[in-house]
Design a protein around this motif. Sequence first.
Motif, PDB file in Angstrom:
ATOM      1  N   SER A  22       0.830  -1.213   0.000  1.00  0.00           N
ATOM      2  CA  SER A  22       0.000   0.000   0.000  1.00  0.00           C
ATOM      3  C   SER A  22       0.858   1.255   0.000  1.00  0.00           C
ATOM      4  O   SER A  22       0.559   2.222  -0.716  1.00  0.00           O
ATOM      5  CB  SER A  22      -0.930   0.015   1.211  1.00  0.00           C
ATOM      6  N   GLU A  23       1.913   1.259   0.804  1.00  0.00           N
ATOM      7  CA  GLU A  23       2.828   2.399   0.836  1.00  0.00           C
ATOM      8  C   GLU A  23       3.495   2.587  -0.517  1.00  0.00           C
ATOM      9  O   GLU A  23       3.639   3.719  -1.008  1.00  0.00           O
ATOM     10  CB  GLU A  23       3.887   2.204   1.930  1.00  0.00           C
ATOM     11  N   MET A  24       3.906   1.478  -1.137  1.00  0.00           N
ATOM     12  CA  MET A  24       4.546   1.542  -2.453  1.00  0.00           C
ATOM     13  C   MET A  24       3.569   2.083  -3.494  1.00  0.00           C
ATOM     14  O   MET A  24       3.942   2.920  -4.325  1.00  0.00           O
ATOM     15  CB  MET A  24       5.075   0.158  -2.851  1.00  0.00           C
ATOM     16  N   ILE A  25       2.324   1.610  -3.455  1.00  0.00           N
ATOM     17  CA  ILE A  25       1.306   2.097  -4.395  1.00  0.00           C
ATOM     18  C   ILE A  25       1.094   3.595  -4.204  1.00  0.00           C
ATOM     19  O   ILE A  25       1.042   4.362  -5.174  1.00  0.00           O
ATOM     20  CB  ILE A  25      -0.021   1.329  -4.229  1.00  0.00           C
ATOM     21  N   ALA A  26       0.970   4.018  -2.955  1.00  0.00           N
ATOM     22  CA  ALA A  26       0.768   5.444  -2.667  1.00  0.00           C
ATOM     23  C   ALA A  26       1.931   6.271  -3.188  1.00  0.00           C
ATOM     24  O   ALA A  26       1.729   7.330  -3.792  1.00  0.00           O
ATOM     25  CB  ALA A  26       0.564   5.654  -1.164  1.00  0.00           C
ATOM     26  N   ASN A  27       3.156   5.803  -2.987  1.00  0.00           N
ATOM     27  CA  ASN A  27       4.336   6.540  -3.442  1.00  0.00           C
ATOM     28  C   ASN A  27       4.381   6.673  -4.960  1.00  0.00           C
ATOM     29  O   ASN A  27       4.737   7.721  -5.488  1.00  0.00           O
ATOM     30  CB  ASN A  27       5.618   5.876  -2.942  1.00  0.00           C
ATOM     31  N   VAL A  28       4.018   5.611  -5.664  1.00  0.00           N
ATOM     32  CA  VAL A  28       4.108   5.599  -7.126  1.00  0.00           C
ATOM     33  C   VAL A  28       2.943   6.343  -7.784  1.00  0.00           C
ATOM     34  O   VAL A  28       3.115   6.971  -8.822  1.00  0.00           O
ATOM     35  CB  VAL A  28       4.185   4.134  -7.630  1.00  0.00           C
ATOM     36  N   THR A  29       1.762   6.290  -7.164  1.00  0.00           N
ATOM     37  CA  THR A  29       0.558   6.828  -7.811  1.00  0.00           C
ATOM     38  C   THR A  29       0.107   8.181  -7.274  1.00  0.00           C
ATOM     39  O   THR A  29      -0.693   8.857  -7.913  1.00  0.00           O
ATOM     40  CB  THR A  29      -0.619   5.857  -7.628  1.00  0.00           C
ATOM     41  N   LEU A  31      -1.768   8.374  -4.705  1.00  0.00           N
ATOM     42  CA  LEU A  31      -2.965   8.111  -3.905  1.00  0.00           C
ATOM     43  C   LEU A  31      -2.580   8.148  -2.428  1.00  0.00           C
ATOM     44  O   LEU A  31      -1.420   7.979  -2.061  1.00  0.00           O
ATOM     45  CB  LEU A  31      -3.564   6.744  -4.258  1.00  0.00           C
ATOM     46  N   GLU A  32      -3.561   8.361  -1.563  1.00  0.00           N
ATOM     47  CA  GLU A  32      -3.307   8.454  -0.123  1.00  0.00           C
ATOM     48  C   GLU A  32      -3.563   7.107   0.546  1.00  0.00           C
ATOM     49  O   GLU A  32      -4.629   6.514   0.379  1.00  0.00           O
ATOM     50  CB  GLU A  32      -4.222   9.504   0.495  1.00  0.00           C
ATOM     51  N   GLN A  33      -2.601   6.641   1.324  1.00  0.00           N
ATOM     52  CA  GLN A  33      -2.753   5.375   2.023  1.00  0.00           C
ATOM     53  C   GLN A  33      -3.513   5.562   3.323  1.00  0.00           C
ATOM     54  O   GLN A  33      -3.268   6.520   4.069  1.00  0.00           O
ATOM     55  CB  GLN A  33      -1.391   4.751   2.333  1.00  0.00           C
ATOM     56  N   ILE A  34      -4.437   4.649   3.602  1.00  0.00           N
ATOM     57  CA  ILE A  34      -5.115   4.584   4.890  1.00  0.00           C
ATOM     58  C   ILE A  34      -4.813   3.212   5.489  1.00  0.00           C
ATOM     59  O   ILE A  34      -5.286   2.192   4.982  1.00  0.00           O
ATOM     60  CB  ILE A  34      -6.640   4.771   4.770  1.00  0.00           C
ATOM     61  N   ASN A  35      -4.019   3.182   6.547  1.00  0.00           N
ATOM     62  CA  ASN A  35      -3.740   1.943   7.266  1.00  0.00           C
ATOM     63  C   ASN A  35      -4.828   1.807   8.327  1.00  0.00           C
ATOM     64  O   ASN A  35      -4.818   2.510   9.336  1.00  0.00           O
ATOM     65  CB  ASN A  35      -2.350   2.001   7.892  1.00  0.00           C
ATOM     66  N   VAL A  36      -5.775   0.918   8.079  1.00  0.00           N
ATOM     67  CA  VAL A  36      -6.947   0.805   8.948  1.00  0.00           C
ATOM     68  C   VAL A  36      -6.553   0.361  10.357  1.00  0.00           C
ATOM     69  O   VAL A  36      -7.105   0.845  11.340  1.00  0.00           O
ATOM     70  CB  VAL A  36      -8.013  -0.129   8.326  1.00  0.00           C
ATOM     71  N   GLY A  37      -5.592  -0.536  10.479  1.00  0.00           N
ATOM     72  CA  GLY A  37      -5.154  -0.975  11.804  1.00  0.00           C
ATOM     73  C   GLY A  37      -4.655   0.187  12.647  1.00  0.00           C
ATOM     74  O   GLY A  37      -4.997   0.316  13.827  1.00  0.00           O
TER      75      GLY A  37
END
Length: 174
Positions: A22-29, A31-37
């Motif tokens: 998710s962090e990698m996707i956010a960095n590349v795109t 988009l904003e990551q939401i870590n639900v935990g």
Amino acid sequence: MERKLPNILVTGTPGTGKTTTSEMIANVTGLEQINVGDLVKSKQLHEGYLAEFDTHILDEDKLLDEMEDMVKEGGKVVDFHTCEIFPERWFDLVLVLRADTQPLYDRMEKRGYNQRKLQENIECEIMQVVLETARESYAPEIVIELQSNTIDDMDSNVDRVKQWLDAWKTQHLK
């Protein structure tokens, strides 16, 4: 209301690489990551702690109320091991990360999971619990199973998401 950017759910058994991916996707795109935990812990969106499984008892209503406005506009990568609690309308893509049992075991052992939690999660992965739940909860065309055993797997998965996002933008932002 049509979203300007899609929302992506990254789910899978604990230890499959959801947060890293998710962090990698956010960095590349962008988009904003939401870590639900992390959100559950920081906003107290739970009903207590279950020591036997070393986990918080999720208050689903509080979590969904908290997240509703966050995801409304789109552009989010949501990272959580449980997928069926979220409304289907929230997501345009659901990625179910899978891992072989040995790397999964090693990752959870490194995190210090107790034996009961470790064993339950390995059994869940073997039985494809998260994958089957995702398939039952979301339209089949948006649920994608991805292997996540190595960094190369993760890089490849992020590349695929980037390509998917580019295609989504072409189709939706005319």
